[in-house]
Structure formats: C-alpha cells, structure tokens
Design an enzyme around this catalytic site. Sequence first.
Site, short mmCIF file in Angstrom:
data_model
loop_
_atom_site.label_atom_id
_atom_site.label_comp_id
_atom_site.label_asym_id
_atom_site.label_seq_id
_atom_site.Cartn_x
_atom_site.Cartn_y
_atom_site.Cartn_z
N GLY A 27 70.91 89.37 38.55
CA GLY A 27 72.26 88.80 38.66
C GLY A 27 72.31 87.46 37.94
O GLY A 27 73.03 86.56 38.34
N ASN A 104 68.38 87.33 42.85
CA ASN A 104 69.63 86.62 43.14
C ASN A 104 70.83 87.57 43.24
O ASN A 104 71.79 87.25 43.94
CB ASN A 104 69.86 85.58 42.02
CG ASN A 104 71.29 85.12 41.96
OD1 ASN A 104 71.70 84.26 42.74
ND2 ASN A 104 72.08 85.69 41.06
N SER A 156 71.12 83.51 52.29
CA SER A 156 72.40 82.86 52.62
C SER A 156 72.29 82.25 54.01
O SER A 156 71.52 82.75 54.85
CB SER A 156 73.52 83.89 52.62
OG SER A 156 74.71 83.35 53.18
N TYR A 169 76.85 91.90 55.28
CA TYR A 169 76.27 90.84 54.44
C TYR A 169 75.25 89.99 55.21
O TYR A 169 74.11 89.81 54.77
CB TYR A 169 77.40 89.96 53.92
CG TYR A 169 76.96 88.84 53.01
CD1 TYR A 169 76.57 89.10 51.70
CD2 TYR A 169 76.95 87.52 53.45
CE1 TYR A 169 76.17 88.07 50.86
CE2 TYR A 169 76.56 86.49 52.62
CZ TYR A 169 76.17 86.76 51.32
OH TYR A 169 75.77 85.74 50.50
N THR A 171 73.67 90.63 58.00
CA THR A 171 72.50 91.41 58.40
C THR A 171 71.57 91.64 57.22
O THR A 171 70.35 91.56 57.35
CB THR A 171 72.95 92.76 59.02
OG1 THR A 171 73.90 92.50 60.05
CG2 THR A 171 71.77 93.53 59.59
N LYS A 173 71.19 89.65 54.67
CA LYS A 173 70.51 88.39 54.32
C LYS A 173 69.45 88.02 55.38
O LYS A 173 68.44 87.40 55.06
CB LYS A 173 71.53 87.27 54.14
CG LYS A 173 72.46 87.48 52.94
CD LYS A 173 71.71 87.54 51.61
CE LYS A 173 72.64 87.53 50.42
NZ LYS A 173 71.95 87.57 49.13
N ILE A 202 79.13 78.05 48.02
CA ILE A 202 78.94 77.56 46.65
C ILE A 202 80.12 78.05 45.81
O ILE A 202 80.54 79.20 45.96
CB ILE A 202 77.62 78.10 46.04
CG1 ILE A 202 76.41 77.86 46.99
CG2 ILE A 202 77.37 77.51 44.65
CD1 ILE A 202 76.04 76.41 47.25
P1 NAD Z 1 78.53 86.19 41.70
O1 NAD Z 1 79.29 87.40 42.14
O2 NAD Z 1 79.31 85.03 41.20
O3 NAD Z 1 77.42 86.62 40.63
C1 NAD Z 1 76.58 87.70 40.94
C2 NAD Z 1 75.88 88.21 39.69
O4 NAD Z 1 75.15 89.38 40.09
C3 NAD Z 1 76.86 88.64 38.59
O5 NAD Z 1 76.34 88.27 37.34
C4 NAD Z 1 76.89 90.17 38.74
O6 NAD Z 1 77.19 90.84 37.52
C5 NAD Z 1 75.47 90.46 39.21
N1 NAD Z 1 75.35 91.70 39.94
C6 NAD Z 1 76.19 92.19 40.88
N2 NAD Z 1 75.76 93.39 41.29
C7 NAD Z 1 74.62 93.66 40.60
C8 NAD Z 1 73.72 94.74 40.58
N3 NAD Z 1 73.93 95.83 41.32
N4 NAD Z 1 72.66 94.67 39.75
C9 NAD Z 1 72.46 93.59 38.97
N5 NAD Z 1 73.29 92.54 38.92
C10 NAD Z 1 74.36 92.58 39.73
O7 NAD Z 1 77.65 85.75 42.97
P2 NAD Z 1 77.09 84.29 43.38
O8 NAD Z 1 78.09 83.63 44.25
O9 NAD Z 1 76.56 83.59 42.19
O10 NAD Z 1 75.92 84.75 44.36
C11 NAD Z 1 74.60 84.95 43.90
C12 NAD Z 1 73.70 85.15 45.11
O11 NAD Z 1 73.82 84.03 45.99
C13 NAD Z 1 74.04 86.38 45.95
O12 NAD Z 1 72.88 86.99 46.42
C14 NAD Z 1 74.84 85.80 47.09
O13 NAD Z 1 74.78 86.59 48.25
C15 NAD Z 1 74.12 84.48 47.29
N6 NAD Z 1 74.95 83.48 47.97
C16 NAD Z 1 76.09 83.01 47.41
C17 NAD Z 1 76.83 82.07 48.12
C18 NAD Z 1 78.10 81.50 47.56
O14 NAD Z 1 78.78 80.77 48.29
N7 NAD Z 1 78.45 81.77 46.30
C19 NAD Z 1 76.41 81.62 49.36
C20 NAD Z 1 75.25 82.12 49.90
C21 NAD Z 1 74.51 83.05 49.19
#
Ligand code: NAD
Length: 268
Positions: A27, A104, A156, A169, A171, A173, A202
């Site tokens: 990701g 990620n 998360s 989600y 569960t 994490k 974020i």
């Molecule tokens: P985002 O949706 O902005 O980006 C996710 C990326 O993952 C994208 O590039 C997407 O194309 C890729 N992706 C999605 N499904 C995929 C798959 N099946 N195979 C490969 N790539 C895939 O997400 P984000 O906010 O940057 O979150 C990234 C990580 O951080 C996630 O695991 C999310 O759960 C975690 N997270 C985010 C937040 C937040 O507030 N943004 C908070 C806690 C945890």
Amino acid sequence: MNLAAHTGYTDTPSTNRAEARVALVTGGANGIGAAISARLAAEGISVAVADIDLGTAARLAREIEGRGGKAVAVQMDVADPGSITRAFDSVERTYDRCDILVSNAGIAGVASFVDCSLEVWERVQKINVTGPMLCGQHAARLMVRRGWGRIVNIGSVSGVRAGFGRTAYGTSKAALIGLTRQMAIELADAGITANCVAPGPIDTPLTRAHHSAETRESYRRTVPMRRYGTPAEVAAITAFLCSEQASYVTGQVMAADGGFLAAGILEV
Ligand code: NAD
C-alpha cells in the site's frame, strides 16, 4: 574510559546508509504508505512500492528517483496470495534480498456491530491480517538468509481501543498486534525484529473518505493534541523501527496518536 565501548557512541552514527538495504512497502503508493516509501528512500534504502494501484505506485517511484532516491513500483494485491508471491519473486529477481517489510496496506469497512456483514468482515480480515501474515512469511524467508530484518506492521489505535463502527477493522488491527508479537518471538533468533505502529487519526485519502463530521469532532475532543496527525509523522516512527538503531526493539506497539491512547478525561 572507552566511550564507544561503553555507550555505543561514535562520531558517525550508524544508519541505514551503511548498507544497501531493500524495503518493500505494501500500500506504498498513497497516504501513510507513500510517506513511508519516500522517507525510507530518503535514508538511502531501495524501496519497492507495492500497491494494487500500479499507476500511482509507478508515479511515486519516478518522483523518488527524480529526487535522487531508489524506487521501483511493484503490482501487489494483498488479498491475493498469488499476487503476493509474484511481487516477492520480482523483488528477489531484482535485488536478491528484502531487508525491510512494511505491511501498510489496509482497508476500513466501517459498520455497526449488528450491521457488519460477513462479506465486509471477511474482506477486512483478508487484507488487514492475512495479507501481512503472508507478506511476513515471504519477507522473513529472504531476511533469514542475511540474518537481519525489520518488519513493521501498520496497525491502529482501533486495535487497542474499541471504536464505534470498528467491528471488522478494530478486530483485524487487534489481530495484527497478536501477529506482530508472534513474528517477533519466532524470528528473534534470526536477527529479525517485528513491531507494530498504531496511528491515531491521520489525514489521508482513507480518512477523507471514511471519517464523518461526527468522527472528526469526536477525535478533536479525545485527542489531547486536538488535531489529526500527518503521514510524515507516522513515517518517522516507522523509519526508526526499520533502522539499525532499533536493534533491541521487538514485539512492541508504538502509537503515533497525539496522546489518544494515554488519555482519560480531558476537561475538568
Ligand atoms: P489509504 O487508503 O489512504 O492508502 C492505502 C493504500 O493501500 C493505497 O495506496 C491503496 O491503493 C493500497 N491498497 C488498498 N488495498 C490494497 C490491496 N488489497 N493490496 C495492495 N494495496 C492496497 O490508507 P491510509 O490512511 O494511508 O492507511 C494506511 C494504513 O494505515 C492502513 O493499514 C490503515 O488501516 C492504517 N491506519 C490509518 C489511519 C488513518 O487515520 N489514516 C489510522 C490508523 C491506521
């Protein structure tokens, strides 16, 4: 007194620049993953930007190369075991190594407990838990060969605290934290560390799509720093856990959450 022998202090701190490390970031094309890809590349690490969205991954890889870093785009769908195998095969063919894995890629799937469908539940577990497990196995097999590795799973705060609508989600994490500890104890002998970074809210494409006005207001009241974090702030702690300096840190959950998990009441 020999300062270096007693404290590890040297004039030139050892960093990842010391060796030509290779990282794969799932990701890695958008949001937090893109910030991690760029940050690791800025530290001299060759980065495989692995994403289901190959076009955006390729654009980011070109941008990193334009700034003097090293990056390639790799097609990977973490929900598809065959796709994961092909991506690691390509990294092995290109670099003959993988020293760092950042799992990620993740999806949200927000629904209240009684309305959480089996389909949403299974898709979220597949991408957020099974994907990191399979990626971890592939990466660990390559890391074991050189006796050095860093695995960082992006979890998360929802894996530590329940949140409304986070049945699938949260569960997933929480399971990722368990998986991280499992990896940490089984891979310790091989010189591989495994840690989990737990971001709070974020500002990314994911939260722009899924956080309602009510969710934003709720975080404004419950995050002591009263703001969303940035992808760069998550990338900074991730880069530390991927570095030489984090050599005795494993099995840990590190929150980057503006104090959310530390908080109780915030008003008197
Ligand atoms: P985002 O949706 O902005 O980006 C996710 C990326 O993952 C994208 O590039 C997407 O194309 C890729 N992706 C999605 N499904 C995929 C798959 N099946 N195979 C490969 N790539 C895939 O997400 P984000 O906010 O940057 O979150 C990234 C990580 O951080 C996630 O695991 C999310 O759960 C975690 N997270 C985010 C937040 C937040 O507030 N943004 C908070 C806690 C945890």
